[in-house]
Design a protein around this motif. Sequence first.
Motif, mmCIF file in Angstrom:
data_model
loop_
_atom_site.group_PDB
_atom_site.id
_atom_site.type_symbol
_atom_site.label_atom_id
_atom_site.label_comp_id
_atom_site.label_asym_id
_atom_site.label_seq_id
_atom_site.Cartn_x
_atom_site.Cartn_y
_atom_site.Cartn_z
ATOM 1 N N GLU A 62 0.828 -1.219 0.000
ATOM 2 C CA GLU A 62 0.000 0.000 0.000
ATOM 3 C C GLU A 62 0.859 1.264 0.000
ATOM 4 N N PHE A 63 2.173 1.106 0.194
ATOM 5 C CA PHE A 63 3.066 2.261 0.362
ATOM 6 C C PHE A 63 3.091 3.205 -0.850
ATOM 7 N N PRO A 64 3.263 2.723 -2.080
ATOM 8 C CA PRO A 64 3.288 3.661 -3.214
ATOM 9 C C PRO A 64 2.000 4.470 -3.359
ATOM 10 N N ALA A 65 0.864 3.823 -3.098
ATOM 11 C CA ALA A 65 -0.425 4.510 -3.245
ATOM 12 C C ALA A 65 -0.584 5.643 -2.239
ATOM 13 N N LEU A 66 0.062 5.513 -1.079
ATOM 14 C CA LEU A 66 -0.015 6.566 -0.054
ATOM 15 C C LEU A 66 0.486 7.897 -0.604
ATOM 16 N N TRP A 67 1.604 7.847 -1.333
ATOM 17 C CA TRP A 67 2.208 9.073 -1.865
ATOM 18 C C TRP A 67 1.421 9.633 -3.045
ATOM 19 N N GLY A 91 20.508 -0.953 8.176
ATOM 20 C CA GLY A 91 19.757 -1.899 7.358
ATOM 21 C C GLY A 91 18.260 -1.732 7.525
ATOM 22 N N ALA A 92 17.853 -0.552 7.946
ATOM 23 C CA ALA A 92 16.432 -0.253 8.171
ATOM 24 C C ALA A 92 16.247 1.259 8.149
ATOM 25 N N ALA A 93 15.029 1.685 7.833
ATOM 26 C CA ALA A 93 14.715 3.122 7.799
ATOM 27 C C ALA A 93 13.495 3.404 8.656
ATOM 28 N N ASN A 94 13.600 4.414 9.505
ATOM 29 C CA ASN A 94 12.436 4.825 10.294
ATOM 30 C C ASN A 94 12.002 6.254 9.964
ATOM 31 N N VAL A 95 12.713 6.894 9.034
ATOM 32 C CA VAL A 95 12.348 8.238 8.572
ATOM 33 C C VAL A 95 12.476 8.274 7.051
ATOM 34 N N ILE A 96 11.458 8.818 6.392
ATOM 35 C CA ILE A 96 11.497 8.983 4.940
ATOM 36 C C ILE A 96 11.206 10.445 4.615
ATOM 37 N N TYR A 97 12.007 10.981 3.714
ATOM 38 C CA TYR A 97 11.864 12.380 3.303
ATOM 39 C C TYR A 97 11.698 12.419 1.791
ATOM 40 N N LYS A 98 10.634 13.088 1.340
ATOM 41 C CA LYS A 98 10.446 13.278 -0.104
ATOM 42 C C LYS A 98 11.108 14.589 -0.513
ATOM 43 N N LYS A 99 12.202 14.463 -1.224
ATOM 44 C CA LYS A 99 12.994 15.634 -1.609
ATOM 45 C C LYS A 99 13.144 15.650 -3.128
ATOM 46 N N VAL A 100 12.626 16.706 -3.726
ATOM 47 C CA VAL A 100 12.633 16.849 -5.187
ATOM 48 C C VAL A 100 12.055 15.595 -5.855
ATOM 49 N N GLY A 101 10.958 15.119 -5.282
ATOM 50 C CA GLY A 101 10.242 13.989 -5.857
ATOM 51 C C GLY A 101 10.839 12.624 -5.581
ATOM 52 N N TRP A 138 13.537 16.628 7.702
ATOM 53 C CA TRP A 138 12.457 17.140 6.851
ATOM 54 C C TRP A 138 12.622 18.617 6.519
ATOM 55 N N ASN A 139 13.472 19.313 7.250
ATOM 56 C CA ASN A 139 13.712 20.731 6.996
ATOM 57 C C ASN A 139 15.082 20.986 6.365
ATOM 58 N N SER A 140 15.752 19.915 5.965
ATOM 59 C CA SER A 140 17.095 20.089 5.393
ATOM 60 C C SER A 140 17.036 20.499 3.918
#
Length: 245
Positions: A44-49, A83-93, A243-245
Amino acid sequence: MKTFGLIGYPVGHSYSKEYFTKKFRKLDLKDHSYELFEMEFLNEFPALWLKHRDLHGVNVTVPHKEKVTKYLDSLDTSAIKVGAANVIYKKVGKLIGFNTDYMAFRESLKNWIKNYKGEALILGSGGASKAVQAGLADLNIPYNQVSRSVKGGDYTYDQIKANPLIMERFKLIINTTPLGMFPNNETYPDLPYNKISKGSYFYDLIYNPIQTEFLKFGEKYAAKTKNGMEMLELQAEQSWEIWNS
């Protein structure tokens, strides 16, 4: 509008929405919101964005921290290390994965125990466990893992119950499993708690409830205890910086 949020399953226990809502109010960011996106399956992850075009970044909780990485365009060095991510940032798409759990755990442990010299026992082998492993490695603290299966760690719970003296080796025991998390407050890792060393430290990454059954066992046998609230707040602030970088 700028939207941020949390994905995972379940997410009803989370304090993140309350934390960031208060933060946005304090900073007078009326065009910012933080939402909970309950997501049982990662497909369901891609549909969220696609559905939420104003979504700028998300935190990731159990059980998706490891497998979400395959959906991302790139990984920061912190996410590669763990080997894991707990933060995702959408930067320039593009979706970029980070791991602030590991840095937050490391700092909260340093704040709590100065110059710890013993060994650590990590309960669990998922994404949160990997973050703890990376934090302990940074602090040069040797560790072993406990998992339900032989493949998952150095010991299984059954092996420790069969040889409870193993517990005496470890002065620092860290719960990275969801056992004891709201609403399943009555659950806990199945260990021979009466065999812990005097002056032990029990650290639970769970913060809801404030005192888990795991921590209650620690207190019963004279261990010092700490929950995951400081770690949550540290990783949330690091998320905000990303997220503010």
